[in-house]
Design an enzyme around this catalytic site. Structure first.
Site, short mmCIF file in Angstrom:
data_model
loop_
_atom_site.label_atom_id
_atom_site.label_comp_id
_atom_site.label_asym_id
_atom_site.label_seq_id
_atom_site.Cartn_x
_atom_site.Cartn_y
_atom_site.Cartn_z
N HIS A 39 83.53 -74.30 46.07
CA HIS A 39 84.13 -73.14 46.92
C HIS A 39 85.46 -72.72 46.29
O HIS A 39 85.82 -71.54 47.02
CB HIS A 39 84.49 -73.85 48.48
CG HIS A 39 83.17 -74.34 49.20
ND1 HIS A 39 82.09 -73.48 49.59
CD2 HIS A 39 83.09 -75.41 49.81
CE1 HIS A 39 81.27 -74.41 50.23
NE2 HIS A 39 81.85 -75.54 50.36
N HIS B 137 75.87 -76.48 51.41
CA HIS B 137 76.88 -75.41 51.72
C HIS B 137 76.79 -74.46 50.51
O HIS B 137 76.33 -74.83 49.34
CB HIS B 137 78.33 -75.92 51.99
CG HIS B 137 78.79 -76.76 53.01
ND1 HIS B 137 78.48 -78.03 52.90
CD2 HIS B 137 78.81 -76.17 54.21
CE1 HIS B 137 79.09 -78.60 54.27
NE2 HIS B 137 79.05 -77.64 54.85
N ASP C 53 75.08 -83.35 50.86
CA ASP C 53 75.20 -83.38 52.41
C ASP C 53 74.24 -82.56 53.04
O ASP C 53 74.38 -82.16 54.17
CB ASP C 53 76.78 -82.50 52.49
CG ASP C 53 77.04 -81.56 51.66
OD1 ASP C 53 76.12 -81.00 50.86
OD2 ASP C 53 77.89 -80.53 51.77
ZN LIG Z 1 78.85 -79.25 51.11
#
Ligand SMILES: [Zn+2]
Length: 309
Positions: A125, A164, A246
């Site tokens: 990120h 993500h 995740d």
């Molecule tokens: Zn993640």
């Protein structure tokens, strides 16, 4: 298969509040699962700190210094929401970025076939000048740049299977056709980017958002039908993985439904393409994974597959 495993005890010194998902014991949970006889041939080494030259290929010196001076002497400090610095954060993040470069060094030199870096904080990120989503430095981007600048690799593919979207990695390479970035992730989850319409300046970005509830069969089909053919067509010199775990069904931050065995299948499918196009060279970097037990099991399945089991 000669598989390198990189870690470092200083990753524990990057502290987090008690209820924060990105906890210091994540790395130990992985190491515990790698203690058995099945992993006795794993080549284990310690991370090294990233050099200024290596990190500044992605992050301006002023940003790196900003992270260094923000770290508090005691306690915790939020730099951006739940992206939190402690006294040990800067050193841990420099080790995590350095481990990515060390893995590239060993794989590109042919000293090992592939490598997995179990590091924290995670990286995907982080943009060139922005920490977010528990990430400070973008290790996958630093690894890609290092392979190009220090080892003569021309084209790098990064495949990100964290639940993500890796918005930082996408931002860094959006206008760079020498790097292909593909992400499989849950749609409409943090950080909100990663629509299929985000394709980069030269079709060098591939986003495959998946609906909540998608299981291993769905993820593996998306990998086989969309991601792997695109990676093969790109003909990279190195495959870098943003390996988040995740998407496991027990993970508290996502709603995909993978089981640990799916990570072995996913890994073997990526290895098969790497064997065809880049001599099997894979550098895999830990990103997310927040159910401690599921993380250990999933990472162990991934490493076991990398070892050829
Ligand atoms: Zn993640």
């Amino acid at each position: 298969m000669r598989t390198l495993f990189l870690s470092h005890p200083r990753y524990r010194d990057h502290l987090a509040p008690e209820n924060h998902p990105e906890q210091p014991d994540r790395i130990a949970a992985i190491e515990r699962r790698l203690e058995g006889e099945a992993f006795q041939h794993l080549i284990r080494d310690l991370a090294r700190a990233v050099t200024d030259t290596e990190i500044q290929r992605v992050h301006p010196a002023g940003y790196v210094e900003h992270i260094r001076i923000q770290a508090p002497n005691d306690g915790l400090m939020s730099i951006n929401g739940d992206t939190i610095l402690s006294n040990g954060t800067y050193e841990a993040a420099r080790l995590a970025a350095g481990a990515a470069c060390l893995a590239v060094d060993e794989v590109m030199a042919g000293l090992v076939d592939n490598a997995f870096s179990a590091a924290r904080p995670p990286g995907h990120h982080a943009s060139a000048r922005q920490a977010m989503g528990f990430c400070f430095f973008n290790h996958a981007a630093i690894a890609a740049r290092h392979a190009q600048a220090a080892h003569g690799a021309e084209r790098i593919a990064i495949v990100d299977f964290d639940v993500h979207h890796g918005n930082g990695t996408q931002n860094i390479f959006y206008s760079d056709e020498t790097v292909f970035y593909a992400s499989l992730h849950q749609a409409h989850l943090f950080p909100g980017t990663g629509e299929a319409s985000e394709t980069g300046i030269a079709g060098n970005i591939l986003n495959v958002p998946l609906g909540a509830g998608a299981d291993g069969a769905v993820v593996l089909a998306a990998m086989s039908e969309a991601v792997l053919p695109a990676v093969a067509a790109f003909r990279p010199d190195l495959l870098v993985l943003s390996a988040g775990f995740d998407a496991h069904y027990r993970d508290p931050l996502g709603d995909l439904n993978l089981v640990e065995a799916d990570y072995a299948t996913l890994t073997r499918s990526l290895m098969e393409v790497a064997d065809r196009v880049c001599g099997g060279r894979i550098v895999s970097l830990l990103e997310g994974g927040y159910d401690i037990d599921a993380l250990g099991l999933s990472a162990a399945a991934h490493v076991s597959a990398l070892m050829g089991h």
